[in-house]
Structure formats: structure tokens, C-alpha cells
Design a protein around this motif. Structure first.
Motif, PDB file in Angstrom:
ATOM      1  N   LYS A   1       2.836   1.824  -3.354  1.00  0.00           N
ATOM      2  CA  LYS A   1       1.696   2.718  -4.421  1.00  0.00           C
ATOM      3  C   LYS A   1       1.080   4.058  -3.987  1.00  0.00           C
ATOM      4  CE  LYS A   1      -0.667   1.749  -7.617  1.00  0.00           C
ATOM      5  NZ  LYS A   1      -0.009   1.755  -8.883  1.00  0.00           N
ATOM      6  N   PHE A   2       0.447   4.417  -2.943  1.00  0.00           N
ATOM      7  CA  PHE A   2       0.648   5.151  -2.945  1.00  0.00           C
ATOM      8  C   PHE A   2       1.405   6.836  -2.559  1.00  0.00           C
ATOM      9  CE2 PHE A   2      -0.264   8.761   0.361  1.00  0.00           C
ATOM     10  CZ  PHE A   2      -1.811   8.631   0.273  1.00  0.00           C
TER      11      PHE A   2
ATOM     12  N   LEU B   1      -6.061  -1.182  -4.456  1.00  0.00           N
ATOM     13  CA  LEU B   1      -4.934  -2.066  -5.082  1.00  0.00           C
ATOM     14  C   LEU B   1      -5.414  -3.889  -5.171  1.00  0.00           C
ATOM     15  CD1 LEU B   1      -1.532  -1.501  -5.027  1.00  0.00           C
ATOM     16  CD2 LEU B   1      -1.687  -2.076  -2.990  1.00  0.00           C
TER      17      LEU B   1
ATOM     18  N   ILE C   1       0.758  -1.202   0.225  1.00  0.00           N
ATOM     19  CA  ILE C   1       0.432   0.257   0.010  1.00  0.00           C
ATOM     20  C   ILE C   1       0.691   1.452  -0.333  1.00  0.00           C
ATOM     21  CG2 ILE C   1      -2.010   1.456   1.507  1.00  0.00           C
ATOM     22  CD1 ILE C   1      -2.583  -1.809   1.930  1.00  0.00           C
TER      23      ILE C   1
ATOM     24  N   PHE D   1      -7.155   4.875  -5.060  1.00  0.00           N
ATOM     25  CA  PHE D   1      -7.221   2.937  -5.916  1.00  0.00           C
ATOM     26  C   PHE D   1      -7.404   2.625  -4.616  1.00  0.00           C
ATOM     27  CE2 PHE D   1      -4.198   0.284  -7.205  1.00  0.00           C
ATOM     28  CZ  PHE D   1      -3.796   0.423  -9.067  1.00  0.00           C
TER      29      PHE D   1
ATOM     30  N   VAL E   1      -4.956   4.931  -0.343  1.00  0.00           N
ATOM     31  CA  VAL E   1      -4.871   3.780  -1.429  1.00  0.00           C
ATOM     32  C   VAL E   1      -5.726   1.874  -0.097  1.00  0.00           C
ATOM     33  CG1 VAL E   1      -3.257   1.640  -1.909  1.00  0.00           C
ATOM     34  CG2 VAL E   1      -2.878   4.099  -2.628  1.00  0.00           C
TER      35      VAL E   1
ATOM     36  N   TYR F   1      -8.189   2.805 -10.144  1.00  0.00           N
ATOM     37  CA  TYR F   1      -8.201   3.848  -9.956  1.00  0.00           C
ATOM     38  C   TYR F   1      -9.420   4.554 -10.067  1.00  0.00           C
ATOM     39  CZ  TYR F   1      -6.715   8.840  -9.210  1.00  0.00           C
ATOM     40  OH  TYR F   1      -7.059  10.705  -8.933  1.00  0.00           O
TER      41      TYR F   1
END
Ligand code: GLA
Length: 381
Positions: free
Chosen positions: A8-9, A66, A5, A64, A110, A71
């Protein structure tokens, strides 16, 4: 999960936020009783949703998901509702907070989860309560825990089409490691019950089937109950919910309601009593009675409330044949899991029997989840 997470964030938003989590739930007994003002007996589990969130100073929410790599961006007005069903949970939570006078604005998020979808463990409540808890914290809204649960419930009602009761969101918000909770859904009084059944395990067998139209069938069950309660109320004005009714009173109106509504109400009136019987049995560590009541619930859910299915009835039968102490379909039904109370020494035999015979019959294996009763909504370090 947290690392993924965070990565991705950082990639998406170029910064770091705060982490929040909430849990899916099990329910020992008390099914379809919540919207009838009755008792439920849930606990949060070690599977849930985790989110990283940071306010973004705009009027836009950017989220988002994951697990499905999707998104979505939306505004906070009623007409900004996203089409993606998962995003409607987040949007609904925002809207329900706003309707209650909470001042919120845009944020980035996220999230990911490990509550099996469609397993009847309420992944949606986990998602709602993660965001309700987080927004309450980040915007310093001062909303109490019951209202956080209600925000999740209203999200289901107003944005997701399910007229659910309060059990899932309650469990997800109030869950405490090692404890089940008995909630009176009429008065909202609750009590924690430390649950460490000596010599037994709780295990879920996930049929891995989810039948279509589950939410409309769910809403229909609720309508049946409301019609039955209304008929009884004519003779007994004190009956606000089916929970307040006695079986004799249902009997009095048998000719005035449909056979189907009668069966639904019969199940609910019995089920409310079963929760109380289980609580008494637990005080005496009498797990045989607890298990017996679980089988009775299964029978009622299958034959009177008609929310079981072939796969779940099969898993229940296997449990019975193996001498498992208690077993029943858990949650709303129409697929999902059975919850099983199994003696330690029987556990391996039962699981292998269930997996083998189920696979032979349905062509795919059920999933097995050992229940670990855990904490509900929280901020992570
Ligand atoms: C679903 C609903 C709950 C409850 C259960 C059945 O999980 O969300 O409110 O009614 O079904 O007990």
C-alpha cells in the motif's frame, strides 16, 4: 501484515519507508490505580500496531489506515485537527511532540493493527506509541521513553477526551518479551518481573461488547477519586493521591463525601494493596493467592467501582464455576475482556464451557486470546 503495508505504501507514495511497531497490553492486576498514584502490573502483548513511515519534506502528514481503508491528510498546527477519531491519535502525538519543543515536519505513513478494538487491550496506546517512537527516531529528537509514554497519555487527554493514567502507554513503550512490569505510578519506579507461571496459562475472553459512553464514565470515576482524595487531604495533608490514603482515613470522611465517591475510593485503596500482595505471592510462586486477588479485583470493579457489565460478570462466574484460579475484568471496563489465570489441565474444559454458555446466553461467542507477553515499541528490520 508487513507485506500488505509495504504494498500500500508503495502504491500510495511510490517509495519505501522504515517500519515501526508497538504493542497492546494486558494487566495482571492494578486497575484504575494509575491515575490514583498507585501500582499497576501490565505487560505488552503480541498484538499491536505496525506502521511504515517516511518523511515527505512538506508540512503535511499523510496517513492511510489500512484496516479501514481510510486516508487522511492534515497539517501540524492546532487548527488542523482531523475529525476521524483514529487520525486524532496521530495528530495528537505530533502536537504533543511540538508542544515539548520537538521540531517535526510532514511524513507519509501506512499503518495496520491486530489489537482487537474495544477489547480493553489498548489499541490506542499501541497507535500512539508506534508514532511517538517512530517520530522520535526519524527526527532524531532524543526524547526519553517516559516522555514518549507521556506524549501518548497527553494525546488521550487533549485530543481524545479520555483522562487516562499512564499504564497503557507505559506498557506499550517499555514492554519486554516474557516480562510483566510493576510500575509505581507516583514515583514512576518500575521493575521487570519474568512471568512464566509453571503449569498455568493466561487467557483473555473478549466479551465482544463495548458499552457506550465508556470515556465519560471513565472520566467520572477519576473525578470521584479526586474528590475523595481531596476530602481525606484536609485531615492528612500528605495525601497527594488516593494511593497515599489508609482505609481508616477514608472512614473519617465518610459523612463528607457521597456514597458513590466513597465506594470508588474504597475499591482503589484495596486495589493498590492487592497489587503489592500479588507481587509478594509471585515471589513465592503462589498462584493461588494471585488468583484469589484477581477475583477480589473483579468483585471490587463490579460492585464498588461499577465498571463491569452483565457480560463480564457472566464470564467471571463461569470461570469461578469451572475452578479457574483467577479471573477478572481487565482494563478500563464497560465491556472488553476478562483475564483468566487457568491451570493447564483445566484450560480446554474452561474455554469450551465459557464459549458454549456465553453463546447460549448472549447470542454471540466470546473471542479467546492466549496471552503472549512481548516487546513494546520498536523499529523493525
Ligand atoms: C484504561 C486507561 C488506563 C487505566 C485503565 C484502568 O486502560 O487508559 O490508564 O486507568 O483503563 O486500569
Amino acid at each position: 501484515m508487513k507485506t500488505k503495508i509495504a504494498e500500500k505504501f508503495k502504491t500510495l507514495f511510490g517509495e519505501e519507508g522504515d517500519f515501526f511497531a508497538s504493542a497492546g497490553r494486558i494487566n495482571l492486576i492494578g486497575e484504575h490505580t494509575d491515575y490514583n498514584g498507585g501500582f499497576v502490573f501490565p505487560g505488552a502483548v503480541d498484538k499491536g500496531i505496525m506502521a511504515e513511515i517516511k518523511l515527505n519534506g512538506t508540512e503535511k502528514v499523510r496517513v492511510f489506515a489500512l484496516d479501514i481503508d481510510e486516508y487522511v491528510e492534515f497539517g501540524l498546527n492546532e487548527e488542523d485537527a482531523p475529525v476521524q477519531s483514529w487520525a486524532r491519535y496521530v495528530f495528537g502525538v505530533c502536537r504533543e511532540i511540538i508542544k515539548r519543543g520537538g521540531h517535526i515536519s510532514g511524513f507519509n505513513a501506512v499503518f495496520a493493527g491486530d489489537v482487537p478494538l474495544g477489547a480493553g487491550m489498548s489499541s490506542s496506546a499501541a497507535l500512539e506509541s508506534t508514532f511517538a517512537f517512530a517520530l522520535n527516531y526519524l527526527f532524531d529528537l532524543g526524547i526519553d521513553k517516559f516522555e514518549l509514554a507521556r506524549i501518548g497519555q497527553s494525546t488521550e487527554h487533549n485530543y481524545c477526551g479520555v483522562k487516562c493514567g499512564i499504564m497503557d502507554q507505559f506498557a506499550s513503550v517499555f514492554g519486554k518479551a516474557g516480562n510483566l512490569m510493576r510500575l509505581d505510578c507516583k514515583t514512576m519506579e518500575y521493575k521487570y518481573y519474568p512471568f512464566h507461571p509453571e503449569g498455568y496459562k493466561l487467557v483473555l475472553l473478549d466479551s465482544a461488547v463495548k458499552h457506550e459512553l465508556a470515556s465519560s464514565a471513565y472520566n467520572k470515576r477519576r473525578e470521584s477519586c479526586e474528590r475523595a482524595a481531596a476530602a481525606i487531604r484536609k485531615n492528612h495533608p500528605e495525601v497527594e493521591f488516593l494511593r497515599d490514603a489508609r482505609m481508616e482515613w477514608l472512614e473519617e470522611v465518610k459523612a463528607d463525601i457521597t456514597e458513590e465517591d466513597y465506594m470508588r475510593a474504597e475499591y482503589v485503596i484495596d486495589e493498590v494493596q492487592r497489587v503489592l500482595d500479588v507481587c509478594d505471592a509471585l515471589e513465592r510462586d503462589d498462584y493461588e493467592t494471585v488468583g484469589q486477588k484477581m477475583y477480589e479485583t473483579h468483585y471490587g470493579m463490579s460492585k464498588l467501582y461499577e465498571v463491569s457489565c452483565e457480560e463480564l460478570d457472566f464470564l467471571n462466574d463461569v470461570a469461578k464455576k469451572c475452578g479457574v484460579t483467577g479471573s477478572r475484568v481487565m482494563g478500563g471496563g464497560f465491556g472488553g475482556c476478562t483475564i483468566n489465570l487457568v491451570k493447564n489441565e483445566l484450560y480446554d474444559h474452561f474455554i469450551s464451557e465459557a464459549v458454549d454458555s456465553y453463546t447460549k446466553k448472549f447470542g454471540h461467542a466470546p473471542k479467546v486470546y492466549d496471552v503472549v507477553i512481548s516487546d513494546g515499541a520498536r523499529k523493525l528490520q
